[in-house]
Design a protein around this motif. Structure first.
Motif, PDB file in Angstrom:
ATOM      1  N   ASN A  79       0.807  -1.207   0.000  1.00  0.00           N
ATOM      2  CA  ASN A  79       0.000   0.000   0.000  1.00  0.00           C
ATOM      3  C   ASN A  79       0.845   1.264   0.000  1.00  0.00           C
ATOM      4  O   ASN A  79       0.406   2.290   0.478  1.00  0.00           O
TER       5      ASN A  79
ATOM      6  N   ASP B 164      -2.381  16.298  -1.180  1.00  0.00           N
ATOM      7  CA  ASP B 164      -3.424  15.308  -0.882  1.00  0.00           C
ATOM      8  C   ASP B 164      -2.832  14.013  -0.347  1.00  0.00           C
ATOM      9  O   ASP B 164      -3.398  13.390   0.561  1.00  0.00           O
ATOM     10  N   ALA B 165      -1.695  13.604  -0.885  1.00  0.00           N
ATOM     11  CA  ALA B 165      -1.043  12.373  -0.408  1.00  0.00           C
ATOM     12  C   ALA B 165      -0.612  12.513   1.042  1.00  0.00           C
ATOM     13  O   ALA B 165      -0.780  11.587   1.848  1.00  0.00           O
TER      14      ALA B 165
ATOM     15  N   TYR C 179       7.222  11.785  -2.245  1.00  0.00           N
ATOM     16  CA  TYR C 179       6.550  11.260  -1.065  1.00  0.00           C
ATOM     17  C   TYR C 179       6.373   9.766  -1.277  1.00  0.00           C
ATOM     18  O   TYR C 179       5.749   9.334  -2.243  1.00  0.00           O
TER      19      TYR C 179
ATOM     20  N   LEU D 131       2.230   4.603  -1.163  1.00  0.00           N
ATOM     21  CA  LEU D 131       1.797   5.650  -2.065  1.00  0.00           C
ATOM     22  C   LEU D 131       3.029   6.419  -2.515  1.00  0.00           C
ATOM     23  O   LEU D 131       3.882   6.775  -1.702  1.00  0.00           O
TER      24      LEU D 131
ATOM     25  N   PRO E 102      -3.974  13.846   8.445  1.00  0.00           N
ATOM     26  CA  PRO E 102      -5.011  14.863   8.190  1.00  0.00           C
ATOM     27  C   PRO E 102      -5.068  15.991   9.210  1.00  0.00           C
ATOM     28  O   PRO E 102      -5.504  17.087   8.885  1.00  0.00           O
TER      29      PRO E 102
ATOM     30  N   LYS F 299      -1.902  14.703   3.197  1.00  0.00           N
ATOM     31  CA  LYS F 299      -3.117  14.892   4.011  1.00  0.00           C
ATOM     32  C   LYS F 299      -3.805  13.562   4.295  1.00  0.00           C
ATOM     33  O   LYS F 299      -4.402  13.385   5.357  1.00  0.00           O
ATOM     34  N   ASN F 300      -3.719  12.600   3.387  1.00  0.00           N
ATOM     35  CA  ASN F 300      -4.312  11.280   3.623  1.00  0.00           C
ATOM     36  C   ASN F 300      -3.633  10.555   4.776  1.00  0.00           C
ATOM     37  O   ASN F 300      -4.268   9.778   5.482  1.00  0.00           O
ATOM     38  N   VAL F 301      -2.359  10.814   4.984  1.00  0.00           N
ATOM     39  CA  VAL F 301      -1.608  10.151   6.037  1.00  0.00           C
ATOM     40  C   VAL F 301      -1.704  10.913   7.348  1.00  0.00           C
ATOM     41  O   VAL F 301      -1.824  10.310   8.416  1.00  0.00           O
TER      42      VAL F 301
ATOM     43  N   ARG G 192       5.356   7.400   3.931  1.00  0.00           N
ATOM     44  CA  ARG G 192       5.392   8.303   5.085  1.00  0.00           C
ATOM     45  C   ARG G 192       6.716   9.052   5.213  1.00  0.00           C
ATOM     46  O   ARG G 192       7.158   9.385   6.303  1.00  0.00           O
TER      47      ARG G 192
END
Length: 166
Positions: free
Chosen positions: A2, A153-154, A70, A4, A160, A156-158, A73
């Motif tokens: 998973n 956005d990437a 990115y 990103l 927020p 912020k998904n991790v 993390r």
């Protein structure tokens, strides 16, 4: 798997001083070559070589891009010089990031009186603050970035609660 992966490439605007230094070095180098041909002085030839090499180095410094990566993390910032040479400038863990917000955001108001080590990996535009973001890292470092929406956005998904786009 998973993980990103997001990549953002930002062209840095060269300062007027770099452009001026580049032009001066090349003009003085050419003048030294012409004077060397007229007088036959080898010191002028040596000076011409030095100035032309200096102009070449200024030309390389005028063509700089920052690449934000990115993945898993972690934010990695690379400096790309003249689209040929790459150097990793910094690595940042998302867990150690305190906040990522626009430069003029009210979320940064609580940190105005603190002193930070400032790292600028943005596009270099002083007047344009619309696309600039500030990342406070470990409470000691202030990193200025110019990311795109997919990159934000990437992150912020991790995290927020740490990323603001107001």
């Amino acid at each position: 798997m998973n993980d990103l992966y997001v990549e953002c490439l930002v062209q840095r605007k060269a300062s007027a001083i770099i452009h001026l230094a580049k032009m001066v070095c090349f003009m003085v180098g050419i003048a030294c070559i012409v004077l060397n041909l007229m007088t036959g002085n080898l010191l002028l030839l040596l000076a011409a070589i030095v100035f032309i090499v200096g102009g070449y180095l200024c030309m390389l410094e005028a063509d700089v891009e920052y690449e934000y990566l990115y993945i898993d993390r972690e934010i990695t910032i690379d400096k790309v010089i003249a689209k040929s040479k790459r150097k990793t400038k910094a690595n940042f863990q998302i867990e150690k990031m305190e906040v990522l917000a626009p430069v003029n955001s009210w979320h940064l108001d609580t940190m105005k009186n603190r002193s930070f080590k400032e790292l600028d990996y943005s596009d270099g535009e002083k007047a344009q603050t619309d696309n600039k973001y500030v990342m406070i890292y470990e409470g000691t470092t202030k990193v200025i970035l110019s990311p795109d929406k997919a990159f934000l956005d990437a992150i912020k998904n991790v995290a927020p609660r740490k990323v603001f786009m107001d």
